[in-house]
Design a protein around this motif. Structure first.
Motif, PDB file in Angstrom:
ATOM      1  N   PHE A   1     -24.389 -11.769   0.879  1.00 39.77           N
ATOM      2  CA  PHE A   1     -24.346 -10.908  -0.300  1.00 39.77           C
ATOM      3  C   PHE A   1     -24.050  -9.462   0.080  1.00 39.77           C
ATOM      4  O   PHE A   1     -23.413  -8.740  -0.684  1.00 39.77           O
ATOM      5  CB  PHE A   1     -25.668 -10.974  -1.082  1.00 39.77           C
ATOM      6  CG  PHE A   1     -25.830 -12.250  -1.843  1.00 39.77           C
ATOM      7  CD1 PHE A   1     -25.237 -12.418  -3.084  1.00 39.77           C
ATOM      8  CD2 PHE A   1     -26.567 -13.303  -1.319  1.00 39.77           C
ATOM      9  CE1 PHE A   1     -25.376 -13.598  -3.795  1.00 39.77           C
ATOM     10  CE2 PHE A   1     -26.721 -14.488  -2.014  1.00 39.77           C
ATOM     11  CZ  PHE A   1     -26.115 -14.636  -3.244  1.00 39.77           C
ATOM     12  N   GLU A   2     -24.523  -9.043   1.247  1.00 45.57           N
ATOM     13  CA  GLU A   2     -24.302  -7.671   1.708  1.00 45.57           C
ATOM     14  C   GLU A   2     -22.971  -7.536   2.452  1.00 45.57           C
ATOM     15  O   GLU A   2     -22.603  -6.435   2.848  1.00 45.57           O
ATOM     16  CB  GLU A   2     -25.469  -7.206   2.584  1.00 45.57           C
ATOM     17  CG  GLU A   2     -26.829  -7.284   1.913  1.00 45.57           C
ATOM     18  CD  GLU A   2     -26.939  -6.434   0.648  1.00 45.57           C
ATOM     19  OE1 GLU A   2     -26.154  -5.489   0.465  1.00 45.57           O
ATOM     20  OE2 GLU A   2     -27.834  -6.723  -0.173  1.00 45.57           O
ATOM     21  N   ALA A   3     -22.269  -8.627   2.623  1.00 51.49           N
ATOM     22  CA  ALA A   3     -20.938  -8.661   3.246  1.00 51.49           C
ATOM     23  C   ALA A   3     -20.948  -8.066   4.658  1.00 51.49           C
ATOM     24  O   ALA A   3     -20.116  -7.234   5.004  1.00 51.49           O
ATOM     25  CB  ALA A   3     -19.895  -7.993   2.357  1.00 51.49           C
ATOM     26  N   THR A   4     -21.926  -8.526   5.471  1.00 53.37           N
ATOM     27  CA  THR A   4     -21.928  -8.130   6.876  1.00 53.37           C
ATOM     28  C   THR A   4     -20.841  -8.927   7.588  1.00 53.37           C
ATOM     29  O   THR A   4     -20.341  -9.930   7.067  1.00 53.37           O
ATOM     30  CB  THR A   4     -23.282  -8.427   7.550  1.00 53.37           C
ATOM     31  OG1 THR A   4     -23.504  -9.835   7.552  1.00 53.37           O
ATOM     32  CG2 THR A   4     -24.428  -7.704   6.873  1.00 53.37           C
ATOM     33  N   ASN A   5     -20.500  -8.499   8.785  1.00 52.72           N
ATOM     34  CA  ASN A   5     -19.577  -9.273   9.617  1.00 52.72           C
ATOM     35  C   ASN A   5     -20.358 -10.487  10.112  1.00 52.72           C
ATOM     36  O   ASN A   5     -21.353 -10.324  10.824  1.00 52.72           O
ATOM     37  CB  ASN A   5     -19.093  -8.418  10.788  1.00 52.72           C
ATOM     38  CG  ASN A   5     -18.153  -9.163  11.709  1.00 52.72           C
ATOM     39  OD1 ASN A   5     -18.207 -10.379  11.850  1.00 52.72           O
ATOM     40  ND2 ASN A   5     -17.268  -8.421  12.347  1.00 52.72           N
ATOM     41  N   PRO A   6     -19.952 -11.711   9.745  1.00 52.55           N
ATOM     42  CA  PRO A   6     -20.751 -12.883  10.122  1.00 52.55           C
ATOM     43  C   PRO A   6     -20.863 -13.084  11.636  1.00 52.55           C
ATOM     44  O   PRO A   6     -21.825 -13.680  12.113  1.00 52.55           O
ATOM     45  CB  PRO A   6     -20.023 -14.062   9.470  1.00 52.55           C
ATOM     46  CG  PRO A   6     -18.715 -13.537   9.002  1.00 52.55           C
ATOM     47  CD  PRO A   6     -18.789 -12.053   8.954  1.00 52.55           C
ATOM     48  N   ASP A   7     -19.909 -12.564  12.390  1.00 56.69           N
ATOM     49  CA  ASP A   7     -19.951 -12.700  13.852  1.00 56.69           C
ATOM     50  C   ASP A   7     -20.726 -11.567  14.520  1.00 56.69           C
ATOM     51  O   ASP A   7     -21.115 -11.690  15.681  1.00 56.69           O
ATOM     52  CB  ASP A   7     -18.532 -12.746  14.418  1.00 56.69           C
ATOM     53  CG  ASP A   7     -17.757 -13.950  13.900  1.00 56.69           C
ATOM     54  OD1 ASP A   7     -18.361 -15.043  13.788  1.00 56.69           O
ATOM     55  OD2 ASP A   7     -16.557 -13.798  13.595  1.00 56.69           O
ATOM     56  N   ALA A   8     -20.934 -10.471  13.803  1.00 55.97           N
ATOM     57  CA  ALA A   8     -21.630  -9.313  14.358  1.00 55.97           C
ATOM     58  C   ALA A   8     -22.324  -8.560  13.226  1.00 55.97           C
ATOM     59  O   ALA A   8     -21.854  -7.510  12.792  1.00 55.97           O
ATOM     60  CB  ALA A   8     -20.646  -8.399  15.083  1.00 55.97           C
ATOM     61  N   PRO A   9     -23.458  -9.094  12.711  1.00 59.16           N
ATOM     62  CA  PRO A   9     -24.089  -8.489  11.536  1.00 59.16           C
ATOM     63  C   PRO A   9     -24.580  -7.057  11.745  1.00 59.16           C
ATOM     64  O   PRO A   9     -24.742  -6.320  10.778  1.00 59.16           O
ATOM     65  CB  PRO A   9     -25.246  -9.430  11.201  1.00 59.16           C
ATOM     66  CG  PRO A   9     -25.449 -10.262  12.410  1.00 59.16           C
ATOM     67  CD  PRO A   9     -24.165 -10.290  13.155  1.00 59.16           C
ATOM     68  N   TYR A  10     -24.787  -6.638  12.992  1.00 54.11           N
ATOM     69  CA  TYR A  10     -25.156  -5.251  13.252  1.00 54.11           C
ATOM     70  C   TYR A  10     -23.919  -4.375  13.438  1.00 54.11           C
ATOM     71  O   TYR A  10     -24.017  -3.160  13.514  1.00 54.11           O
ATOM     72  CB  TYR A  10     -26.052  -5.139  14.495  1.00 54.11           C
ATOM     73  CG  TYR A  10     -27.498  -5.495  14.235  1.00 54.11           C
ATOM     74  CD1 TYR A  10     -28.417  -4.516  13.879  1.00 54.11           C
ATOM     75  CD2 TYR A  10     -27.940  -6.806  14.347  1.00 54.11           C
ATOM     76  CE1 TYR A  10     -29.743  -4.824  13.649  1.00 54.11           C
ATOM     77  CE2 TYR A  10     -29.272  -7.132  14.120  1.00 54.11           C
ATOM     78  CZ  TYR A  10     -30.174  -6.139  13.771  1.00 54.11           C
ATOM     79  OH  TYR A  10     -31.493  -6.450  13.535  1.00 54.11           O
TER      80      TYR A  10
END
Length: 180
Positions: free
Chosen positions: A101-110
């Motif tokens: 939902f926050e549209a983070t990078n799925p491979d690098a959420p940080y």
């Protein structure tokens, strides 16, 4: 690794990457992610939240959301200010659901590349019981990668943010500070 729990500190840690199965981690909510929205997004009707604040930070509105028809909230460091909100404890599967939902990078959420929001560890002050003491705790917060000003937030979005804050902060207002 021991970390100083200085309220308002933005940490280089990535604690949610090593979360053990079933372990829960506090997530600081300062925008539209009130408890009802968190229950829906994380598919867990039993979630609860409590009062929390992030010292030495400011709530800002920037970017643009088609869903909300306007700018959306983020936080940024700002000495002498604080962001009032709430904390909800999530497990790793719930955090991954929230990531989508926050549209983070799925491979690098940080990471910031290829993301709308990124995960950030911060030290917040949490009040688990009404009238109880505030305790410093490391929490996950979602920070907007690009909070450039493109227009104001919609009234519907501001109302959602206010609902979240007012659950725990009597008479609080969402301070609108717009980045340019």
């Amino acid at each position: 690794m021991l970390m100083a729990l200085t309220p308002g500190r933005w940490c280089d840690s990535r604690l949610t990457e090593a979360l053990a199965s079933g372990e829960r981690f506090p997530v600081f909510c300062y925008g539209s992610n009130g408890i009802e929205q968190m229950r829906d997004r994380c598919r867990n009707g039993g979630l609860t939240s409590c009062r929390a604040r992030l010292p030495d930070a400011s709530r800002v509105f920037g970017g643009w959301s088609e869903r909300w028809a306007g700018a959306v909230a983020s936080v940024q460091p700002l000495a002498g200010h604080e962001v009032r909100g709430s904390v909800v404890d999530l497990d790793s599967a719930e955090i991954e659901l929230l990531d989508s939902f926050e549209a983070t990078n799925p491979d690098a959420p940080y990471g910031r590349t290829g993301a709308v929001y990124h995960r950030q560890d911060v030290v917040v002050l949490v009040q688990r019981e009404a009238g109880g003491p505030e305790v410093a705790a490391v929490a996950l917060v979602y920070v907007k990668v690009d909070a450039s000003w493109r227009g104001p937030p919609s009234q519907r979005y501001v109302d959602a943010c206010v609902r979240n804050v007012l659950q725990f902060w009597d008479g609080s207002e969402v301070e609108t500070i717009c980045t340019r």
